[in-house]
Design an enzyme around this catalytic site. Structure first.
Site, mmCIF file in Angstrom:
data_model
loop_
_atom_site.group_PDB
_atom_site.id
_atom_site.type_symbol
_atom_site.label_atom_id
_atom_site.label_comp_id
_atom_site.label_asym_id
_atom_site.label_seq_id
_atom_site.Cartn_x
_atom_site.Cartn_y
_atom_site.Cartn_z
ATOM 1 C CG ASP A 71 -2.373 6.433 0.097
ATOM 2 O OD1 ASP A 71 -3.313 6.242 -0.691
ATOM 3 O OD2 ASP A 71 -2.378 6.011 1.271
ATOM 4 C CG ASP B 153 -0.873 3.767 5.023
ATOM 5 O OD1 ASP B 153 -1.211 4.193 3.898
ATOM 6 O OD2 ASP B 153 -1.626 3.775 6.006
ATOM 7 C CG HIS C 281 -2.867 -0.055 4.461
ATOM 8 N ND1 HIS C 281 -3.848 -0.609 3.670
ATOM 9 C CD2 HIS C 281 -3.320 1.182 4.794
ATOM 10 C CE1 HIS C 281 -4.837 0.266 3.526
ATOM 11 N NE2 HIS C 281 -4.547 1.362 4.204
ATOM 12 C CD GLU D 181 -6.828 3.183 1.445
ATOM 13 O OE1 GLU D 181 -6.306 4.078 0.781
ATOM 14 O OE2 GLU D 181 -6.523 2.945 2.621
ATOM 15 C CG HIS E 180 -9.166 1.305 5.996
ATOM 16 N ND1 HIS E 180 -9.216 2.493 6.673
ATOM 17 C CD2 HIS E 180 -8.033 1.354 5.246
ATOM 18 C CE1 HIS E 180 -8.163 3.236 6.337
ATOM 19 N NE2 HIS E 180 -7.419 2.566 5.484
ATOM 20 C CG HIS F 201 -2.036 0.968 1.130
ATOM 21 N ND1 HIS F 201 -3.240 0.650 0.529
ATOM 22 C CD2 HIS F 201 -2.170 2.267 1.517
ATOM 23 C CE1 HIS F 201 -4.051 1.685 0.575
ATOM 24 N NE2 HIS F 201 -3.426 2.696 1.159
ATOM 25 C CG HIS G 245 -10.811 4.757 3.404
ATOM 26 N ND1 HIS G 245 -10.887 5.964 4.058
ATOM 27 C CD2 HIS G 245 -9.499 4.432 3.355
ATOM 28 C CE1 HIS G 245 -9.666 6.362 4.396
ATOM 29 N NE2 HIS G 245 -8.799 5.456 3.988
HETATM 30 ZN ZN LIG Z 1 -5.640 3.200 4.421
#
Ligand SMILES: [Zn+2]
Ligand SMILES: *[C@@H]1O[C@H](CO)[C@@H](O)[C@H](O)[C@H]1NC(C)=O
Ligand SMILES: *[C@@H]1O[C@H](CO)[C@@H](O)[C@H](O)[C@H]1NC(C)=O
Length: 410
Positions: free
Chosen positions: A38, A304, A235, A141, A214, A36, A168
């Site tokens: 971003d 992450d 993650h 996600e 999540h 993961h 999420h």
């Molecule tokens: Zn996340």
């Protein structure tokens, strides 16, 4: 006392160096596959997705956890790029924004072909390893990205989605998120609704990994029980070491073990130490713990990076993975266990998901009940409650067709 006592500090230093060297040697042929990252979200928030803006150049980009030199220094050989759109897009433009973030990943591969190879299979990851490129895959996600539509789920699969995080930090109409366990959201689906079960089955049929980061514990358990293939936590860390509801509790780790699933450890300090400060060694504690409870086959890495505001000392950016691997070697992890955490465990799970997929089986067709959908932006074509279902679009087409034909003949 031994005569060579004065050598001990030297031996310690050499040993320290040799762990780092051993880590690098292992990572030459088994680089990290991280669950993961971003960076695509950073591209949106910093540059409104204009990748050819000079400031967005991934070779020189400085203020992010991720750039091309850091990926190389970190021996990153595979990355699930997070296609993340916030929960406030739910029932609004979630699908459009999801498509745009998927497009960003495709354009990263196009713009930096020397670095990234967009792939969609375990064989593709192995190919990227051979070419010494970063295998680039898409993880979506948040279930809100499919807007409660199996058709959208399938379309995203065709565009390269290979995992979907079921929620999420908000419920979807069909799955509950972790805030339910903290008492900050109401349970709505008690895990997975009937439609949520169809989503999981359809993901199995397609060969999309089910990501349980999540989600609420009830959703974790429902998906682990239902899925025909192993699942991932892309993650998340261990709840017993830091009692944050985003982490995975022991009874779920047991199910992870029993199903051959995978927990890719998150480096966010709030999930590692439950505070704003953490150390590399505390991340290694999470890896050790998951290994102890769920077995060495259940451990992975999902840093992450570029999605969090605070990272442990020693793991500040994506160049630092070799230091973490050196720490595992220092803790007597075997070479095979280390290779598992780096890449082999993810490859095993991904291959099992691919093998369980069955594109000759009929797609799930039953739509979510209309009354389970919220939001005023949505039309209701196809549902029997929809007004003038059969006539209006047809009438419009009948009106437009001669017009279109006459335009074509111009
Ligand atoms: Zn996340
Ligand atoms: C990024 O910068 C490097 C080094 O300055 C340059 O060689 C490369 O062409 C740039 N790439 C893009 C996509 O702008
Ligand atoms: C690693 O193994 C060595 C040799 O067997 C042992 O002396 C050491 O205490 C072990 N270290 C850890 C952290 O378990």
């Amino acid at each position: 006392m031994s005569a060579s006592w004065w050598l001990w500090p030297l031996v310690a230093i050499c040993a320290a160096d040799s762990f780092r060297e051993q880590a690098e040697r292992i990572m030459q042929d088994t680089p990290v596959i991280d669950g993961h990252n971003d960076l695509p979200w950073q591209m949106l928030s910093l540059f409104n997705n204009q990748l050819r803006d000079e400031r967005a150049n991934l070779t020189t980009l400085a203020d992010t956890h991720t750039n091309i030199p850091k990926l190389e220094a970190g021996f990153v050989g595979g990355q699930f790029w997070s296609v993340y759109v916030p929960c406030d897009t739910q029932n609004k433009d979630a699908v459009k924004r999801t498509l745009e973030q998927m497009d960003v990943v495709h354009r990263m591969c196009q713009l930096y072909p020397e670095t990234f190879l967009c792939v969609t299979s375990s064989a593709g990851i192995r190919q990227a390893f051979r070419e010494r490129k970063v295998a680039s895959l898409i993880g979506v996600e948040g279930g809100h990205s499919i807007d409660s539509s199996l058709g959208v789920l399938r379309a995203l699969y065709h565009l390269g989605m290979r995992y979907l995080t079921l929620t999420h930090s908000c419920n979807t109409p069909w799955a509950d998120n972790w805030l339910v366990d903290r008492g900050d959201d109401q349970a709505e689906s008690q895990g997975l609704s009937l439609f949520g079960q169809h989503v999981v089955k359809e993901m199995n049929r397609l060969g999309v990994m089910i990501d349980l980061a999540h989600v609420s514990v009830a959703t974790m358990k429902a998906a682990l029980q239902l899925s025909k293939a192993p699942v991932i936590f892309s993650h998340s860390s261990a709840y017993s070491l830091c009692r944050h509801r985003r982490n995975v509790p022991d009874d779920v780790l047991q199910m992870v073990k029993d199903t051959g699933s995978l927990v890719m450890v998150n480096f966010y300090t709030e999930y590692v130490s439950c505070s704003a400060r953490a150390s590399l060694s505390q991340v290694a504690d999470h890896l050790d713990y998951i290994k102890k409870v769920a077995g060495p086959g259940a451990v992975g890495l999902g840093g992450d990076y570029d999605g969090v505001s605070s990272l442990p000392v020693g793991l500040e950016d994506v160049s630092k993975y070799p230091d973490l691997i050196a720490e595992l070697l220092r803790r007597n992890w075997t070479e095979a266990e280390v290779r598992g955490a780096l890449a082999d465990n993810l490859l095993r799970v991904f291959e099992a998901v691919e093998q369980a997929s069955d594109h000759s089986k009929s797609p799930e067709e039953e739509p979510i009940p209309l009354d389970q959908l919220d939001g005023s932006c949505r039309t209701s074509y196809g549902y029997s409650e929809a007004p003038s279902l059969h006539r209006k679009p047809g009438a419009l087409l009948a009106f437009l067709t001669p017009l279109l034909l006459s335009l074509c003949s111009l």
